[in-house]
Design a protein around this motif. Structure first.
Motif, short mmCIF file in Angstrom:
data_model
loop_
_atom_site.label_atom_id
_atom_site.label_comp_id
_atom_site.label_asym_id
_atom_site.label_seq_id
_atom_site.Cartn_x
_atom_site.Cartn_y
_atom_site.Cartn_z
N UNK A 13 0.79 -1.23 0.00
CA UNK A 13 0.00 0.00 0.00
C UNK A 13 0.81 1.27 0.00
N UNK A 14 2.02 1.22 -0.54
CA UNK A 14 2.93 2.36 -0.45
C UNK A 14 2.78 3.34 -1.60
N UNK A 15 1.87 3.07 -2.52
CA UNK A 15 1.60 4.04 -3.57
C UNK A 15 0.42 4.92 -3.20
N UNK A 16 -0.04 4.79 -1.96
CA UNK A 16 -1.09 5.65 -1.43
C UNK A 16 -0.49 6.62 -0.42
N UNK A 17 -1.22 7.67 -0.13
CA UNK A 17 -0.85 8.60 0.95
C UNK A 17 -1.79 8.32 2.12
N UNK A 18 -1.22 7.97 3.26
CA UNK A 18 -2.01 7.62 4.44
C UNK A 18 -1.95 8.76 5.44
N UNK A 19 -3.12 9.18 5.90
CA UNK A 19 -3.21 10.26 6.87
C UNK A 19 -3.22 9.65 8.27
N UNK A 20 -2.27 10.09 9.09
CA UNK A 20 -2.00 9.46 10.38
C UNK A 20 -2.27 10.44 11.51
N UNK A 21 -2.92 9.93 12.58
CA UNK A 21 -3.09 10.71 13.80
C UNK A 21 -2.12 10.17 14.85
N UNK A 22 -1.40 11.06 15.50
CA UNK A 22 -0.46 10.70 16.55
C UNK A 22 -1.07 11.07 17.90
N UNK A 23 -1.26 10.07 18.75
CA UNK A 23 -1.77 10.30 20.10
C UNK A 23 -0.58 10.35 21.05
N UNK A 24 -0.26 11.54 21.53
CA UNK A 24 0.86 11.70 22.44
C UNK A 24 1.98 12.49 21.80
N UNK A 25 2.26 13.68 22.38
CA UNK A 25 3.33 14.53 21.85
C UNK A 25 4.48 14.62 22.84
N UNK A 26 4.71 13.53 23.57
CA UNK A 26 5.85 13.47 24.48
C UNK A 26 7.13 13.14 23.73
N UNK A 27 8.10 12.59 24.45
CA UNK A 27 9.40 12.33 23.80
C UNK A 27 9.28 11.31 22.68
N UNK A 28 8.57 10.20 22.94
CA UNK A 28 8.43 9.19 21.90
C UNK A 28 7.60 9.72 20.74
N UNK A 29 6.48 10.36 21.06
CA UNK A 29 5.63 10.89 20.01
C UNK A 29 6.34 11.92 19.15
N UNK A 30 7.10 12.80 19.78
CA UNK A 30 7.85 13.81 19.03
C UNK A 30 8.89 13.16 18.12
N UNK A 31 9.57 12.14 18.63
CA UNK A 31 10.56 11.44 17.81
C UNK A 31 9.90 10.77 16.62
N UNK A 32 8.72 10.18 16.84
CA UNK A 32 8.01 9.53 15.74
C UNK A 32 7.55 10.56 14.71
N UNK A 33 7.09 11.69 15.18
CA UNK A 33 6.65 12.74 14.26
C UNK A 33 7.79 13.18 13.35
N UNK A 34 8.99 13.24 13.90
CA UNK A 34 10.13 13.73 13.15
C UNK A 34 10.85 12.64 12.36
#
Length: 214
Positions: A81-102
């Motif tokens: 499914x990598x020829x699609x664009x997937x819209x993702x919600x991130x629950x948690x903007x702590x250290x792990x969440x911030x690292x995942x976002x970046x």
């Protein structure tokens, strides 16, 4: 996406991700064909396992020539499914969440974090990158407005299940869990757990076994 994806074992799908990375390396190097043995050597498995995995994708590849790198890359991208664009919600903007976002490879693979949810009053209303951090009370509204496809959970264990219950009730059918807890989800919701503790304990076991064998 092709209908054969429904019957591919999860273990094979995980190996597909590895095969795709190797194939992309080969393509960048100008390699046009690759044998199952070469993929096996890169992946630490056997040629028989590679052929078995790829047989789920149909019949292609030529005896003596191996697999077309470009063709197999395209098939694997389709299956994953990598020829699609997937819209993702991130629950948690702590250290792990911030690292995942970046984490840039997410976006490179088509996973775009378009929603960030947190319960910290000091973070709500600020931005993580170019995304506004919204409060937990806005969860359902944010998922609907942003047309979310899947959710990444990076919150403390005590609040994870309640949040995921709300996510499922809102219609989300795919969850990637980084919270250190076992989530309970309906059978029609795809769940993948990422546990750094389990991974480290597995390495600890391996080291202990190696030391005892000396």
């Amino acid at each position: 996406m092709n209908n054969f994806t429904n019957r591919i074992p999860d273990a094979a799908v995980r190996r597909f991700s590895l095969y795709l990375r190797y194939l992309e390396d080969f393509e960048r190097s100008g390699i046009r064909n690759v044998a199952s043995g070469v993929l096996a050597e890169r992946g630490g498995t056997t040629a028989a396992q590679v052929r078995k995995d790829l047989s789920f994708l149909g019949s292609f590849g030529k005896r003596g020539l191996g697999y077309s790198v470009r063709e197999l890359t395209g098939v694997l991208r389709d299956v994953l499914g990598l020829d699609s664009v997937w819209r993702v919600a991130l629950l948690g903007a702590g250290r792990i969440g911030t690292a995942l976002f970046r984490y840039e490879p997410f976006r490179a693979r088509g996973f775009h974090i378009t929603t960030v949810i947190d319960n910290d009053p000091g973070k709500i209303g600020t931005r993580l990158g170019d995304v506004l951090i919204r409060g937990e009370h806005e969860l359902e509204c944010a998922l609907q407005e942003d047309r979310t496809d899947l959710v990444i959970v990076a919150v403390p264990a005590p609040v994870a299940q309640a949040l995921v219950d709300r996510v499922v009730a809102a219609g989300i059918r795919a969850v990637l869990n980084y919270a250190p807890t076992q989530l309970r989800l309906p059978d029609d919701v795809a769940l993948r757990n990422v546990s750094m503790t389990v991974a480290l304990e597995s390495l600890s076991h391996a080291l202990t076994r190696l030391r005892r064998c000396r």
